[in-house]
Design a protein around this motif. Structure first.
Motif, PDB file in Angstrom:
ATOM      1  N   ALA A  12      14.103  32.610  33.016  1.00 38.53           N
ATOM      2  CA  ALA A  12      15.450  32.671  33.583  1.00 38.53           C
ATOM      3  C   ALA A  12      15.574  33.842  34.557  1.00 38.53           C
ATOM      4  CB  ALA A  12      16.494  32.785  32.477  1.00 38.53           C
ATOM      5  N   ARG A  13      15.047  34.999  34.191  1.00 38.51           N
ATOM      6  CA  ARG A  13      15.098  36.163  35.092  1.00 38.51           C
ATOM      7  C   ARG A  13      14.329  35.895  36.379  1.00 38.51           C
ATOM      8  NH1 ARG A  13      14.794  38.849  30.075  1.00 38.51           N
ATOM      9  NH2 ARG A  13      12.538  39.005  30.250  1.00 38.51           N
ATOM     10  N   GLN A  14      13.201  35.201  36.281  1.00 37.33           N
ATOM     11  CA  GLN A  14      12.437  34.861  37.477  1.00 37.33           C
ATOM     12  C   GLN A  14      13.242  33.937  38.385  1.00 37.33           C
ATOM     13  OE1 GLN A  14       8.876  33.253  35.717  1.00 37.33           O
ATOM     14  NE2 GLN A  14       7.832  35.234  35.698  1.00 37.33           N
ATOM     15  N   ARG A  15      13.928  32.975  37.791  1.00 37.54           N
ATOM     16  CA  ARG A  15      14.728  32.043  38.587  1.00 37.54           C
ATOM     17  C   ARG A  15      15.894  32.762  39.254  1.00 37.54           C
ATOM     18  NH1 ARG A  15      15.669  26.417  35.635  1.00 37.54           N
ATOM     19  NH2 ARG A  15      15.444  25.610  37.728  1.00 37.54           N
ATOM     20  N   ILE A  16      16.511  33.685  38.540  1.00 33.56           N
ATOM     21  CA  ILE A  16      17.651  34.419  39.084  1.00 33.56           C
ATOM     22  C   ILE A  16      17.247  35.203  40.332  1.00 33.56           C
ATOM     23  CG2 ILE A  16      19.171  36.406  38.623  1.00 33.56           C
ATOM     24  CD1 ILE A  16      20.234  33.870  37.362  1.00 33.56           C
ATOM     25  N   THR A  17      16.011  35.660  40.383  1.00 35.32           N
ATOM     26  CA  THR A  17      15.566  36.427  41.561  1.00 35.32           C
ATOM     27  C   THR A  17      15.557  35.572  42.825  1.00 35.32           C
ATOM     28  OG1 THR A  17      13.204  35.996  41.209  1.00 35.32           O
ATOM     29  CG2 THR A  17      14.142  37.966  40.155  1.00 35.32           C
ATOM     30  N   LEU A  18      15.608  34.255  42.666  1.00 33.15           N
ATOM     31  CA  LEU A  18      15.645  33.369  43.826  1.00 33.15           C
ATOM     32  C   LEU A  18      17.023  33.316  44.481  1.00 33.15           C
ATOM     33  CD1 LEU A  18      13.597  30.389  42.340  1.00 33.15           C
ATOM     34  CD2 LEU A  18      12.774  32.208  43.852  1.00 33.15           C
ATOM     35  N   ASP A  35       9.622  34.943  13.966  1.00 30.50           N
ATOM     36  CA  ASP A  35       8.707  35.399  15.013  1.00 30.50           C
ATOM     37  C   ASP A  35       8.502  34.331  16.079  1.00 30.50           C
ATOM     38  OD1 ASP A  35       8.383  37.876  13.879  1.00 30.50           O
ATOM     39  OD2 ASP A  35       6.463  37.403  12.913  1.00 30.50           O
ATOM     40  N   SER A  36       8.326  33.083  15.677  1.00 28.64           N
ATOM     41  CA  SER A  36       8.089  32.022  16.662  1.00 28.64           C
ATOM     42  C   SER A  36       9.339  31.806  17.508  1.00 28.64           C
ATOM     43  CB  SER A  36       7.660  30.724  15.981  1.00 28.64           C
ATOM     44  OG  SER A  36       8.713  30.189  15.213  1.00 28.64           O
ATOM     45  N   GLY A  37      10.518  31.909  16.923  1.00 32.09           N
ATOM     46  CA  GLY A  37      11.754  31.782  17.694  1.00 32.09           C
ATOM     47  C   GLY A  37      11.925  32.931  18.664  1.00 32.09           C
ATOM     48  N   ARG A  38      11.526  34.115  18.260  1.00 31.00           N
ATOM     49  CA  ARG A  38      11.627  35.296  19.120  1.00 31.00           C
ATOM     50  C   ARG A  38      10.755  35.124  20.358  1.00 31.00           C
ATOM     51  NH1 ARG A  38       9.857  39.196  15.723  1.00 31.00           N
ATOM     52  NH2 ARG A  38      11.816  39.068  14.617  1.00 31.00           N
ATOM     53  N   GLU A  39       9.545  34.634  20.167  1.00 37.40           N
ATOM     54  CA  GLU A  39       8.644  34.420  21.304  1.00 37.40           C
ATOM     55  C   GLU A  39       9.212  33.392  22.267  1.00 37.40           C
ATOM     56  OE1 GLU A  39       4.685  33.452  20.038  1.00 37.40           O
ATOM     57  OE2 GLU A  39       4.603  35.164  18.679  1.00 37.40           O
ATOM     58  N   GLU A  40       9.757  32.317  21.716  1.00 37.45           N
ATOM     59  CA  GLU A  40      10.346  31.274  22.550  1.00 37.45           C
ATOM     60  C   GLU A  40      11.524  31.820  23.348  1.00 37.45           C
ATOM     61  OE1 GLU A  40      12.863  27.228  21.864  1.00 37.45           O
ATOM     62  OE2 GLU A  40      11.100  27.510  20.606  1.00 37.45           O
ATOM     63  N   ARG A  41      12.382  32.616  22.711  1.00 38.08           N
ATOM     64  CA  ARG A  41      13.529  33.202  23.411  1.00 38.08           C
ATOM     65  C   ARG A  41      13.065  34.165  24.491  1.00 38.08           C
ATOM     66  NH1 ARG A  41      15.299  33.186  18.154  1.00 38.08           N
ATOM     67  NH2 ARG A  41      14.759  35.379  17.874  1.00 38.08           N
ATOM     68  N   ALA A  42      12.028  34.945  24.207  1.00 38.88           N
ATOM     69  CA  ALA A  42      11.506  35.889  25.194  1.00 38.88           C
ATOM     70  C   ALA A  42      10.936  35.144  26.400  1.00 38.88           C
ATOM     71  CB  ALA A  42      10.443  36.785  24.566  1.00 38.88           C
ATOM     72  N   ASP A  43      10.226  34.058  26.153  1.00 36.80           N
ATOM     73  CA  ASP A  43       9.682  33.257  27.251  1.00 36.80           C
ATOM     74  C   ASP A  43      10.802  32.649  28.091  1.00 36.80           C
ATOM     75  OD1 ASP A  43       7.104  33.802  26.429  1.00 36.80           O
ATOM     76  OD2 ASP A  43       6.804  31.851  25.452  1.00 36.80           O
ATOM     77  N   ARG A  44      11.832  32.121  27.423  1.00 38.29           N
ATOM     78  CA  ARG A  44      12.964  31.512  28.127  1.00 38.29           C
ATOM     79  C   ARG A  44      13.694  32.568  28.956  1.00 38.29           C
ATOM     80  NH1 ARG A  44      15.447  28.797  24.041  1.00 38.29           N
ATOM     81  NH2 ARG A  44      16.744  30.568  23.532  1.00 38.29           N
ATOM     82  N   ALA A  45      13.848  33.772  28.409  1.00 34.29           N
ATOM     83  CA  ALA A  45      14.516  34.854  29.136  1.00 34.29           C
ATOM     84  C   ALA A  45      13.714  35.255  30.355  1.00 34.29           C
ATOM     85  CB  ALA A  45      14.724  36.053  28.215  1.00 34.29           C
ATOM     86  N   GLN A  46      12.413  35.334  30.220  1.00 34.69           N
ATOM     87  CA  GLN A  46      11.570  35.710  31.353  1.00 34.69           C
ATOM     88  C   GLN A  46      11.652  34.664  32.460  1.00 34.69           C
ATOM     89  OE1 GLN A  46       7.427  36.227  30.429  1.00 34.69           O
ATOM     90  NE2 GLN A  46       6.931  36.969  32.469  1.00 34.69           N
ATOM     91  N   HIS A  97      22.981  33.366  30.978  1.00 29.69           N
ATOM     92  CA  HIS A  97      22.942  33.819  29.580  1.00 29.69           C
ATOM     93  C   HIS A  97      21.504  34.112  29.171  1.00 29.69           C
ATOM     94  CE1 HIS A  97      22.425  33.152  25.254  1.00 29.69           C
ATOM     95  NE2 HIS A  97      23.541  33.833  25.159  1.00 29.69           N
ATOM     96  N   ASP A  98      20.612  33.169  29.427  1.00 33.28           N
ATOM     97  CA  ASP A  98      19.207  33.345  29.050  1.00 33.28           C
ATOM     98  C   ASP A  98      18.580  34.541  29.758  1.00 33.28           C
ATOM     99  OD1 ASP A  98      19.375  31.163  27.375  1.00 33.28           O
ATOM    100  OD2 ASP A  98      18.308  29.796  28.721  1.00 33.28           O
ATOM    101  N   ALA A  99      19.039  34.828  30.985  1.00 30.81           N
ATOM    102  CA  ALA A  99      18.514  35.961  31.743  1.00 30.81           C
ATOM    103  C   ALA A  99      19.098  37.285  31.264  1.00 30.81           C
ATOM    104  CB  ALA A  99      18.800  35.771  33.235  1.00 30.81           C
ATOM    105  N   GLY A 100      20.071  37.219  30.356  1.00 32.12           N
ATOM    106  CA  GLY A 100      20.664  38.441  29.818  1.00 32.12           C
ATOM    107  C   GLY A 100      21.667  39.098  30.733  1.00 32.12           C
TER     108      GLY A 100
END
Length: 114
Positions: free
Chosen positions: A38-44, A25-36, A100-103
């Motif tokens: 990354a997606r925010q950065r990609i929008t730039l 569960d803790s790893g899942r949260e960390e991956r979800a935060d990292r993905a979010q 990758h992190d942004a999916g």
């Protein structure tokens, strides 16, 4: 029992399952935060920069990206340099990790528009 008698730590199967679930569960949260993030950065990125970044994420060379996106190699190099500068990255691997992190690496060959 011999392990206990020898002083080795032993966890019951129930406790082991509980610890494993908590770690997952803790790893899942960390991956979800990292993905979010990354997606925010990609929008730039501009659309063409995003296409180039995805192709870099797929391990394409500048020449391969240029051919797939109908650009000159010099233009691809410029786009890669802009992406590196925008995110203060040092190398293409960091671009690849970002996409990758942004999916964004699940879209086929990664060289064309997404």
């Amino acid at each position: 029992m011999r392990r206990v008698a020898a002083g080795d730590p032993v966890l019951s199967p129930a406790v082991t399952r509980q610890l494993m679930a908590q770690a997952a569960d803790s790893g899942r949260e960390e991956r979800a935060d990292r993905a979010q993030r990354a997606r925010q950065r990609i929008t730039l990125l501009a659309e063409r920069e995003r296409e180039v970044a995805i192709a870099v994420g797929h391990g394409r060379s500048n020449a391969e990206i240029a051919a797939a996106l109908h650009l000159s190699v010099a233009t691809v190099k410029t786009q890669v340099s802009r992406i590196l500068a925008r995110f203060d990255f040092n190398n293409r691997v960091q671009i690849a990790l970002l996409v990758h992190d942004a999916g964004l690496l699940d879209d086929g060959d990664g060289a064309g528009p997404s």
